[in-house]
Design an enzyme around this catalytic site. Structure first.
Site, mmCIF file in Angstrom:
data_model
loop_
_atom_site.group_PDB
_atom_site.id
_atom_site.type_symbol
_atom_site.label_atom_id
_atom_site.label_comp_id
_atom_site.label_asym_id
_atom_site.label_seq_id
_atom_site.Cartn_x
_atom_site.Cartn_y
_atom_site.Cartn_z
ATOM 1 N N GLU A 234 0.361 5.166 0.639
ATOM 2 C CA GLU A 234 -0.571 6.208 1.077
ATOM 3 C C GLU A 234 -0.110 7.583 0.613
ATOM 4 O O GLU A 234 0.982 7.747 0.038
ATOM 5 C CB GLU A 234 -0.727 6.128 2.598
ATOM 6 N N ASN B 30 0.840 -1.191 0.000
ATOM 7 C CA ASN B 30 0.000 0.000 0.000
ATOM 8 C C ASN B 30 0.882 1.252 0.000
ATOM 9 O O ASN B 30 1.959 1.275 0.615
ATOM 10 C CB ASN B 30 -1.017 -0.006 1.149
ATOM 11 N N CYS C 170 -10.461 -3.835 -4.240
ATOM 12 C CA CYS C 170 -9.416 -4.787 -4.638
ATOM 13 C C CYS C 170 -10.006 -6.121 -5.061
ATOM 14 O O CYS C 170 -9.460 -6.796 -5.934
ATOM 15 C CB CYS C 170 -8.406 -4.971 -3.514
ATOM 16 N N GLU D 82 -2.744 -4.751 -3.131
ATOM 17 C CA GLU D 82 -3.183 -5.620 -4.226
ATOM 18 C C GLU D 82 -3.106 -4.873 -5.562
ATOM 19 O O GLU D 82 -2.731 -5.446 -6.591
ATOM 20 C CB GLU D 82 -4.630 -6.091 -3.985
HETATM 21 N N1 THU Z 1 -5.205 -1.764 2.467
HETATM 22 C C1 THU Z 1 -4.607 -2.537 1.508
HETATM 23 O O1 THU Z 1 -3.511 -2.208 1.019
HETATM 24 N N2 THU Z 1 -5.238 -3.658 1.109
HETATM 25 C C2 THU Z 1 -6.406 -4.104 1.624
HETATM 26 O O2 THU Z 1 -6.943 -5.086 1.148
HETATM 27 C C3 THU Z 1 -7.015 -3.428 2.773
HETATM 28 C C4 THU Z 1 -6.493 -2.062 3.044
HETATM 29 C C5 THU Z 1 -4.526 -0.539 2.900
HETATM 30 C C6 THU Z 1 -5.162 0.755 2.465
HETATM 31 C C7 THU Z 1 -4.635 1.714 3.489
HETATM 32 O O3 THU Z 1 -3.348 2.174 3.074
HETATM 33 C C8 THU Z 1 -4.460 0.858 4.748
HETATM 34 O O4 THU Z 1 -4.497 -0.487 4.307
HETATM 35 C C9 THU Z 1 -5.546 1.076 5.790
HETATM 36 O O5 THU Z 1 -6.809 0.921 5.246
#
Ligand code: THU
Length: 130
Positions: free
Chosen positions: A41, A39, A86, A52
């Site tokens: 941000e 992820n 996702c 994902e």
């Molecule tokens: N997040 C993911 O990367 N994948 C998921 O399936 C669930 C959530 C991330 C998004 C955000 O950066 C952090 O987790 C908190 O929601």
């Protein structure tokens, strides 16, 4: 290395300074290559992207469009479940019987499938004239 271990390793590079929730994802393509993502941000919160999505982007950039296995891991109390967006993104490139391993860094693992995560997925079968 297992797919979960690939996700665990790449998770270390997740950029999650706002949620402090680092996620790693690994997908195995039809050719057998493993693609990973984290992820990423952003200070403009909605611009963040999921792990994902990163793994899928890496697979497509490498010229592949079929995935056969997925693993996702986070430092969560429960095995991390792919978000709704996702699930749709994964369903674009994987069949409903594709196995999805959801894991915690603590070692809890849960197995499911893309079809179980997103029954009745919208797909390109629906596009076109009625
Ligand atoms: N997040 C993911 O990367 N994948 C998921 O399936 C669930 C959530 C991330 C998004 C955000 O950066 C952090 O987790 C908190 O929601």
């Amino acid at each position: 290395m297992s797919l979960v271990d690939a996700a665990r390793l790449v998770r270390e590079n997740a950029y999650a300074p706002y949620s402090n929730f680092q996620v790693g994802a690994a997908i195995r393509s039809a050719s057998g290559v493993v693609y990973t993502g984290v992820n990423v941000e952003n200070a403009a919160y909605p611009e963040g992207t999921c792990a994902e999505a990163g793994a899928i982007a890496a697979m497509v950039a490498a010229g592949e469009t079929k995935l056969v296995e997925v693993a996702v891991i986070a430092g969560s109390p429960l095995p991390v479940s792919p978000c709704g967006g996702c699930r749709q993104k994964l369903a674009e490139f994987g069949a409903s019987d594709v196995p999805v391993t959801m894991a915690t860094t603590g070692g809890t693992v849960e197995e499911t499938t893309l079809g179980a995560l997103l029954p009745g997925a919208f797909s390109n079968d629906y596009l076109g004239e009625g």
